[in-house]
Design a protein around this motif. Sequence first.
Motif, PDB file in Angstrom:
ATOM      1  N   SER A  81      11.421 -15.295 -20.915  1.00  0.00           N
ATOM      2  CA  SER A  81      12.566 -15.982 -21.537  1.00  0.00           C
ATOM      3  C   SER A  81      12.091 -17.171 -22.360  1.00  0.00           C
ATOM      4  N   ILE A  82      12.894 -17.520 -23.368  1.00  0.00           N
ATOM      5  CA  ILE A  82      12.652 -18.685 -24.217  1.00  0.00           C
ATOM      6  C   ILE A  82      13.975 -19.427 -24.332  1.00  0.00           C
ATOM      7  N   ALA A  83      13.960 -20.728 -24.038  1.00  0.00           N
ATOM      8  CA  ALA A  83      15.211 -21.492 -24.089  1.00  0.00           C
ATOM      9  C   ALA A  83      14.929 -22.946 -24.447  1.00  0.00           C
ATOM     10  N   LYS A  84      15.948 -23.620 -24.970  1.00  0.00           N
ATOM     11  CA  LYS A  84      15.856 -25.059 -25.218  1.00  0.00           C
ATOM     12  C   LYS A  84      15.996 -25.808 -23.881  1.00  0.00           C
ATOM     13  N   PHE A  85      15.212 -26.880 -23.713  1.00  0.00           N
ATOM     14  CA  PHE A  85      15.299 -27.689 -22.498  1.00  0.00           C
ATOM     15  C   PHE A  85      14.947 -29.131 -22.850  1.00  0.00           C
ATOM     16  N   GLU A  86      15.963 -29.998 -22.850  1.00  0.00           N
ATOM     17  CA  GLU A  86      15.755 -31.428 -23.151  1.00  0.00           C
ATOM     18  C   GLU A  86      14.960 -31.630 -24.443  1.00  0.00           C
ATOM     19  N   ASN A  87      15.423 -30.995 -25.523  1.00  0.00           N
ATOM     20  CA  ASN A  87      14.817 -31.122 -26.838  1.00  0.00           C
ATOM     21  C   ASN A  87      13.402 -30.525 -26.918  1.00  0.00           C
ATOM     22  N   LYS A  88      13.062 -29.722 -25.933  1.00  0.00           N
ATOM     23  CA  LYS A  88      11.776 -29.026 -25.949  1.00  0.00           C
ATOM     24  C   LYS A  88      12.036 -27.534 -25.738  1.00  0.00           C
ATOM     25  N   TRP A  89      10.961 -26.771 -25.732  1.00  0.00           N
ATOM     26  CA  TRP A  89      11.067 -25.334 -25.499  1.00  0.00           C
ATOM     27  C   TRP A  89      10.550 -24.995 -24.112  1.00  0.00           C
TER      28      TRP A  89
END
Length: 404
Positions: free
Chosen positions: A139-147
């Motif tokens: 999976s790839i997702a945004k997390f606190e302005n990071k990847w």
Amino acid sequence: MIEKDVIIVGGGAAGFFAAINIAELNPNLKVAILERGSEGLQKVKVSGGGRCNVTHAEFIPQELIKNYPRGEKELLGPFHQFMTGDTIDWFEKRGVALKIEEDGRMFPVSNSSQTILDCFLSEAQKHDVEVLYNNSVKSIAKFENKWLIKTSNADFLTQKLLIATGSNSKIWELLSNLGHTIIQPVPSLFTFDIKDDRIKEIPGVVAQNVEVKVVDSNLWSEGPLLITHVGMSAPSILKLSAFGAVELAKRNYKFQIEINFIKQSFEDCLDVLKELKHDLAKKSVFKSTQFDLPKRLWQKLVLATNMNEESRWADLNKSQLEGLAAQLTQAVFNVTGKSTFKEEFVTAGGVDLKEINFKTFESKLHNNLFFAGEVINVDAVTGGFNFQNAWTSGYIAAKSIAEC
């Protein structure tokens, strides 16, 4: 959670090239490559029959782009940034000398793809690029302005993410979930399956300069044609398969091609044959190979024209002369399917080019998401052009990542 400044998904040509350049341009960045297999660079290893067709000796961007059925317009700017000459210089500075063959293809002087693999692996080690094998991305997702990238082995967090997986349906699905449009992939660069008495029993025969058209279409190409055990191959066929990839997929790889073996008009050919009827009157047509065609191909075309091995030029009637002219200039063959060209499986399709900034190879939808290589909807004809796209996109993405 493992944190890196830059994560590159895909341990192939574009991925390694980008990673090395990022680390070289900005040594302060911690760079890691995530490779799903137990070893990377496998496509590089088998390319060019194990010799690795690194690039092509075309040094004019406007001419180079003509070899890309998808990406021609978009790659003009990037090729002005990083071109064939830059590729040659890059490898030579790292101890890999390249040579140009007669057809323009460029290979390592060593004639071994292992030279390229060794260069990448040693440069990656030299610049502290971490290569993490057996990390299949889930999976790839945004997390606190990071990847946030979750793999089969660990979770990774990064500021900048570069996707360089090539043709990978799982990754395309993940990118689609992020809002990117994925152009449905179809095979490109394939040979034609043909069963026909005119090419039966003559595999290995090469007609050096033919013109091939797909009947009922605008698709055509020219160049050498190779008769194989299952049909036809060589540049004229491979170029046609690349430029016609989408259309031929729609036809389910069942269509007709028309071949002009001598690149003359029917009328001009007929005029020549009439002269030969007079000049070679007592000779056997079967044994009198003309138009610089391979002997065995000429004989097959003669036999396909209601003649036998004893037929003499003087005895040919109007119908036979016209029939032979048609075989030479308008021969129609039924294509019944396709076969992969050697190990070089290439697809047309991928991330929609409209969603990429070609000055940086960054996504227009997400900041700090970059692409390189065939994961985007760019592909080329055979001859080193797909690798040049990998080097150009990998370098420009690397430069963008290292500077921002």
